[in-house]
Motif scaffolding. Structure first.
Motif, PDB file in Angstrom:
ATOM      1  N   GLY A  16      -4.394  24.929 -67.741  1.00  0.00           N
ATOM      2  CA  GLY A  16      -2.679  25.498 -68.147  1.00  0.00           C
ATOM      3  C   GLY A  16      -2.676  25.947 -69.373  1.00  0.00           C
ATOM      4  N   VAL A  17      -1.708  26.401 -69.710  1.00  0.00           N
ATOM      5  CA  VAL A  17      -1.575  26.632 -71.131  1.00  0.00           C
ATOM      6  C   VAL A  17      -1.318  25.205 -72.033  1.00  0.00           C
ATOM      7  N   LEU A  36      -9.895  19.333 -65.668  1.00  0.00           N
ATOM      8  CA  LEU A  36     -10.642  19.840 -64.559  1.00  0.00           C
ATOM      9  C   LEU A  36     -10.145  21.047 -64.384  1.00  0.00           C
ATOM     10  N   ALA A 165      -2.299  17.061 -66.669  1.00  0.00           N
ATOM     11  CA  ALA A 165      -1.243  18.933 -67.693  1.00  0.00           C
ATOM     12  C   ALA A 165      -1.515  19.622 -66.437  1.00  0.00           C
ATOM     13  N   GLY A 167       0.752  20.755 -63.893  1.00  0.00           N
ATOM     14  CA  GLY A 167       2.026  21.087 -63.625  1.00  0.00           C
ATOM     15  C   GLY A 167       3.356  20.507 -62.802  1.00  0.00           C
ATOM     16  N   ARG A 171      -0.544  16.305 -59.158  1.00  0.00           N
ATOM     17  CA  ARG A 171      -1.315  15.286 -57.589  1.00  0.00           C
ATOM     18  C   ARG A 171      -1.215  14.632 -59.289  1.00  0.00           C
ATOM     19  N   LEU A 295       2.095  15.762 -69.494  1.00  0.00           N
ATOM     20  CA  LEU A 295       1.758  16.688 -70.245  1.00  0.00           C
ATOM     21  C   LEU A 295       2.462  17.534 -69.608  1.00  0.00           C
ATOM     22  N   PRO A 304      13.523  28.243 -65.849  1.00  0.00           N
ATOM     23  CA  PRO A 304      12.949  29.859 -67.058  1.00  0.00           C
ATOM     24  C   PRO A 304      14.124  30.126 -67.662  1.00  0.00           C
ATOM     25  N   ALA A 307      13.064  30.170 -71.497  1.00  0.00           N
ATOM     26  CA  ALA A 307      11.986  30.956 -71.321  1.00  0.00           C
ATOM     27  C   ALA A 307      10.884  30.126 -72.305  1.00  0.00           C
ATOM     28  N   GLN A 308      10.776  28.398 -72.208  1.00  0.00           N
ATOM     29  CA  GLN A 308      10.188  27.828 -73.682  1.00  0.00           C
ATOM     30  C   GLN A 308       8.901  26.757 -72.967  1.00  0.00           C
TER      31      GLN A 308
HETATM   32  C1  LIG Z   1      10.431  32.542 -63.398  1.00  0.00           C
HETATM   33  C2  LIG Z   1       9.512  31.652 -64.393  1.00  0.00           C
HETATM   34  C3  LIG Z   1       9.271  31.923 -65.581  1.00  0.00           C
HETATM   35  C4  LIG Z   1       9.172  31.344 -66.462  1.00  0.00           C
HETATM   36  N1  LIG Z   1       8.501  32.178 -68.174  1.00  0.00           N
HETATM   37  C5  LIG Z   1       8.224  31.542 -68.764  1.00  0.00           C
HETATM   38  C6  LIG Z   1       8.168  32.212 -70.392  1.00  0.00           C
HETATM   39  O1  LIG Z   1       8.803  33.868 -70.597  1.00  0.00           O
HETATM   40  N2  LIG Z   1       7.873  31.446 -71.418  1.00  0.00           N
HETATM   41  C7  LIG Z   1       7.767  29.844 -71.053  1.00  0.00           C
HETATM   42  O2  LIG Z   1       6.906  29.017 -72.513  1.00  0.00           O
HETATM   43  N3  LIG Z   1       7.587  29.433 -70.003  1.00  0.00           N
HETATM   44  C8  LIG Z   1       7.938  29.765 -68.900  1.00  0.00           C
HETATM   45  N4  LIG Z   1       8.206  29.750 -67.618  1.00  0.00           N
HETATM   46  C9  LIG Z   1       7.833  27.758 -66.991  1.00  0.00           C
HETATM   47  C10 LIG Z   1       6.298  28.052 -67.562  1.00  0.00           C
HETATM   48  O3  LIG Z   1       5.072  28.950 -66.826  1.00  0.00           O
HETATM   49  C11 LIG Z   1       5.375  26.531 -67.554  1.00  0.00           C
HETATM   50  O4  LIG Z   1       6.623  26.089 -68.099  1.00  0.00           O
HETATM   51  C12 LIG Z   1       3.637  26.180 -68.037  1.00  0.00           C
HETATM   52  O5  LIG Z   1       3.311  27.552 -67.081  1.00  0.00           O
HETATM   53  C13 LIG Z   1       3.513  25.344 -67.911  1.00  0.00           C
HETATM   54  O6  LIG Z   1       1.868  24.277 -68.347  1.00  0.00           O
HETATM   55  P1  LIG Z   1       1.088  23.777 -68.094  1.00  0.00           P
HETATM   56  O7  LIG Z   1       0.021  24.062 -68.687  1.00  0.00           O
HETATM   57  O8  LIG Z   1       1.944  22.391 -68.613  1.00  0.00           O
HETATM   58  O9  LIG Z   1       1.173  23.792 -66.578  1.00  0.00           O
HETATM   59  P2  LIG Z   1       0.545  24.635 -65.481  1.00  0.00           P
HETATM   60  O10 LIG Z   1       1.012  26.055 -66.334  1.00  0.00           O
HETATM   61  O11 LIG Z   1       1.416  25.065 -64.205  1.00  0.00           O
HETATM   62  O12 LIG Z   1      -0.935  24.448 -65.531  1.00  0.00           O
HETATM   63  C14 LIG Z   1      -0.723  23.695 -64.454  1.00  0.00           C
HETATM   64  C15 LIG Z   1      -2.697  23.642 -64.375  1.00  0.00           C
HETATM   65  O13 LIG Z   1      -3.298  22.469 -63.594  1.00  0.00           O
HETATM   66  C16 LIG Z   1      -3.854  23.153 -62.583  1.00  0.00           C
HETATM   67  N5  LIG Z   1      -4.154  21.539 -61.383  1.00  0.00           N
HETATM   68  C17 LIG Z   1      -2.798  21.652 -60.273  1.00  0.00           C
HETATM   69  N6  LIG Z   1      -3.555  20.237 -59.476  1.00  0.00           N
HETATM   70  C18 LIG Z   1      -4.924  20.674 -59.686  1.00  0.00           C
HETATM   71  C19 LIG Z   1      -5.320  19.345 -59.402  1.00  0.00           C
HETATM   72  N7  LIG Z   1      -5.378  18.659 -58.259  1.00  0.00           N
HETATM   73  N8  LIG Z   1      -6.426  19.550 -60.026  1.00  0.00           N
HETATM   74  C20 LIG Z   1      -7.181  20.060 -60.999  1.00  0.00           C
HETATM   75  N9  LIG Z   1      -6.145  21.202 -61.146  1.00  0.00           N
HETATM   76  C21 LIG Z   1      -5.314  21.100 -60.861  1.00  0.00           C
HETATM   77  C22 LIG Z   1      -3.039  24.904 -61.833  1.00  0.00           C
HETATM   78  O14 LIG Z   1      -3.855  25.423 -61.263  1.00  0.00           O
HETATM   79  C23 LIG Z   1      -2.762  25.325 -63.732  1.00  0.00           C
HETATM   80  O15 LIG Z   1      -4.307  26.108 -63.657  1.00  0.00           O
HETATM   81  C24 LIG Z   1       8.274  30.159 -66.372  1.00  0.00           C
HETATM   82  C25 LIG Z   1       8.361  29.564 -64.979  1.00  0.00           C
HETATM   83  C26 LIG Z   1       8.854  30.170 -64.163  1.00  0.00           C
HETATM   84  C27 LIG Z   1       8.853  29.934 -62.677  1.00  0.00           C
END
Ligand SMILES: Cc1cc2nc3c(=O)[nH]c(=O)nc-3n(C[C@H](O)[C@H](O)[C@H](O)COP(=O)(O)OP(=O)(O)OC[C@H]3O[C@@H](n4cnc5c(N)ncnc54)[C@H](O)[C@@H]3O)c2cc1C
Length: 416
Positions: A16-17, A36, A165, A167, A171, A295, A304, A307-308
Motif C-alpha cells: 500500500g502507500v 509481499l 504494512a 492494513g 494478519r 506501520l 477518514p 483524510a490523513q
Molecule cells: C472512506 C475512506 C476514505 C479515506 N480517505 C483518505 C484520504 O483522502 N487521504 C488519506 O491519506 N487517507 C485516506 N483514507 C485512509 C487511507 O486509505 C489509509 O490510511 C491508507 O491506505 C493506509 O495505508 P497502508 O499502506 O497502511 O495500508 P493499505 O493501504 O491498507 O495497504 C495494505 C496492503 O497490504 C496488502 N495486504 C493485506 N494483507 C496481506 C497479506 N496477508 N499478504 C500480502 N499483502 C497483504 C493489501 O492488499 C494492501 O495492498 C481513507 C480511508 C477510508 C476508509
C-alpha cells in the motif's frame, strides 16, 4: 510443500502507500528489500486526498511531479454547508504558510501508481505480486522473517526486520500476537465516481464540498478534470441493504441534497459501481518487537474525516527507514533498537485519532441540539482568522491537534 527461500535486509508485507513509501526510502539507503503483496480486488471508489504535508513527503521522494502527471485534482477550499440550508464555514489552505498550500485528490490507486513508478528503477527492491503472508518465522523471541503463499507454494522470506504494512486487518499483527483495540464506528460510507455535471464542469473546481445534516453527510470531491467522487454517510447497520437493494433511493436523496448532480447520478445502475466503506480505528498496543515493526493502518488506522491515513503511513515510513537503516548497519534489530520509531510517531497519530473522533462525534450527530451547536462552532471558526488557521493547519497535517481549551471556548463563542 515448502518452496524457495529468499533473504533480504527488510521484508515488507503490503504494497500500500505505507509499504511502498518505506521501500522507496530504504532503497535510497541501499537496503535490500522484499515486498509481499497479495492479490486484491480493484481499489475502492473513494477519493485519495494528499494533504499539504503529504505533498511535501512525495516531493522528498521525487514523486510529486509523477502524481501531478496523473491528472489529479487540486483543491484549496473546503466548504461546509447545511443540507438544504446555509453555508457554515470555508477553510482555505491558501492562508497556510506552506510550500504546498493546497491538497491533491487522486482517483483510487493513483498515489500507489506514482510510488510504484518511483520504485521501478530500484535494483535493491523486489516486489512479489500475488504473495500472501501466512505466518511469522522466529528464532527464539526474534522474528527472522515470514512465510507467504506465492503461485500456490509456501515460500520462506528471511529478513533482519519484518514490517507489517498490511492494513487495518493486519494478519502480521495478529501473527505477532500483539494486543490491539479496534474501534468500529456507527456510520459507514458509500463511495461513488461520477462524471462532473455537463455544463457545470468547472463549478466543482478547486473545492471539496461537505453538506452536513442530522446524521447525514455528503462529501463531493473533484478527483480528475472530468470526474467527481461522492462519499455519502449511512448508518453502518443499514449500509449493506442500502448498497445492495436501494440504489434508486440513494440517488434520489443525493439529487435532493445537490440537484446539480441529478444527471451525473444516472450512470449508477448497479451495486458494483458503489463502494461500501466501513471506517475503523486501530490502536496496536506495541508497534515494535524483536525483529519486526508495524506501520500505517496496521498500527494506527484513523477515521477518514481527517483524510490523513495515507500521509501518516508515509510519515511512518520516513522515520522507520531512518531507524531501520541504523539497526541493519549495527546488526541490532531488537525491539529496543527499533523503539525510537514508535516513540516519535505514536504521540502524533494518537493526537490525530483524538481529533478524528471529535469530528465523528460532532459532525455525525443526530441530536438536534448538538447539530445546532456544531453549526454554531463552524460559523464561529469561519469568522475567526486565527481559529481558521489552526483548523486548516491540523487538517493539512502541519500542526497536530486537538484545539486547546481556550480555542475550544472561542469556537463555542464564549470567549473572545
Ligand atoms: C472512506 C475512506 C476514505 C479515506 N480517505 C483518505 C484520504 O483522502 N487521504 C488519506 O491519506 N487517507 C485516506 N483514507 C485512509 C487511507 O486509505 C489509509 O490510511 C491508507 O491506505 C493506509 O495505508 P497502508 O499502506 O497502511 O495500508 P493499505 O493501504 O491498507 O495497504 C495494505 C496492503 O497490504 C496488502 N495486504 C493485506 N494483507 C496481506 C497479506 N496477508 N499478504 C500480502 N499483502 C497483504 C493489501 O492488499 C494492501 O495492498 C481513507 C480511508 C477510508 C476508509
Amino acid at each position: 510443500m515448502l518452496g524457495r527461500r529468499y533473504a533480504s535486509d527488510i521484508l515488507i508485507v503490503g504494497a500500500g502507500v505505507g509499504g511502498l513509501s518505506l521501500g522507496l526510502r530504504l532503497a535510497s539507503k541501499g537496503c535490500r528489500v522484499r515486498i509481499l503483496q497479495q492479490r486484491e480486488p480493484p481499489p475502492a471508489k473513494r477519493p485519495e486526498m494528499v494533504q499539504p504535508h503529504g505533498l511535501r513527503a512525495l516531493a522528498e521522494l521525487g514523486l510529486l511531479g509523477r502524481l501531478k502527471a496523473e491528472r489529479v485534482a487540486r483543491v484549496e477550499r473546503f466548504c461546509f454547508s447545511q443540507i438544504q440550508g446555509d453555508p457554515l464555514c470555508r477553510v482555505d489552505y491558501r492562508i497556510l504558510d506552506h510550500h504546498h498550500p493546497y491538497a491533491l485528490i487522486a482517483l483510487p490507486g493513483q498515489t500507489r501508481r506514482a510510488l510504484l513508478e518511483g520504485l521501478r528503477d530500484s535494483p535493491t527492491v523486489q516486489i512479489h505480486w500475488g504473495a500472501r503472508f501466512t505466518g511469522i518465522l522466529r528464532r527464539g523471541r526474534q522474528v527472522i522473517g515470514a512465510t507467504a503463499v506465492e503461485n500456490g507454494r509456501e515460500q520462506e522470506f528471511h529478513a533482519l526486520i519484518t514490517v507489517g504494512a498490511d492494513g487495518s486487518h493486519s494478519r502480521l499483527r495478529e501473527a505477532l500476537g500483539l494486543p490491539c483495540r479496534i474501534r468500529r464506528y456507527p456510520n459507514a460510507f458509500l463511495g461513488m465516481l461520477v462524471d462532473r455535471p455537463a455544463g457545470l464542469a468547472r463549478s466543482f473546481d478547486h473545492q471539496v464540498s461537505y453538506y452536513m445534516g442530522r446524521g447525514e453527510i455528503l462529501g463531493i470531491f473533484p478527483c480528475a478534470p472530468a470526474m467527481l467522487c461522492l462519499l455519502y454517510m449511512v448508518p453502518a447497520d443499514d449500509a449493506r441493504d442500502m448498497h445492495e437493494r436501494r440504489l434508486e433511493v440513494l440517488k434520489t436523496r443525493l439529487a435532493e441534497i445537490e440537484p446539480r448532480l441529478k444527471d451525473s447520478l444516472a450512470v449508477l445502475t448497479a451495486p458494483e459501481q458503489v463502494s461500501l466503506l466501513f471506517p475503523a480505528q486501530v490502536r496496536a498496543a506495541k508497534w515494535v518487537v524483536d525483529g519486526a515493526a508495524l506501520l500505517g493502518d496496521a498500527a494506527h488506522a484513523c477515521h477518514p474525516h481527517v483524510a490523513q491515513g495515507g500521509f501518516q503511513a508515509m510519515e511512518d515510513a520516513k522515520i522507520l527507514s531512518e531507524v531501520a537503516d541504523v539497526c541493519v548497519r549495527r546488526g541490532n534489530c531488537s525491539a529496543r533498537a527499533l523503539a525510537p520509531y514508535e516513540e516519535i510517531r505514536r504521540p502524533v497519530v494518537e493526537r490525530l485519532q483524538r481529533v478524528a473522533n471529535e469530528y465523528v462525534w460532532l459532525w455525525e450527530t443526530r441530536n438536534p441540539m448538538l447539530a445546532r451547536l456544531r453549526d454554531r462552532i463552524f460559523r464561529n471558526v469561519g469568522e475567526r482568522p486565527e481559529l481558521l488557521y489552526r483548523v486548516a493547519a491540523i487538517e493539512a497535517g502541519i500542526a497536530s491537534g486537538p484545539l486547546t481549551f481556550r480555542e475550544r471556548l472561542q469556537a463555542l463563542g464564549v470567549c473572545a
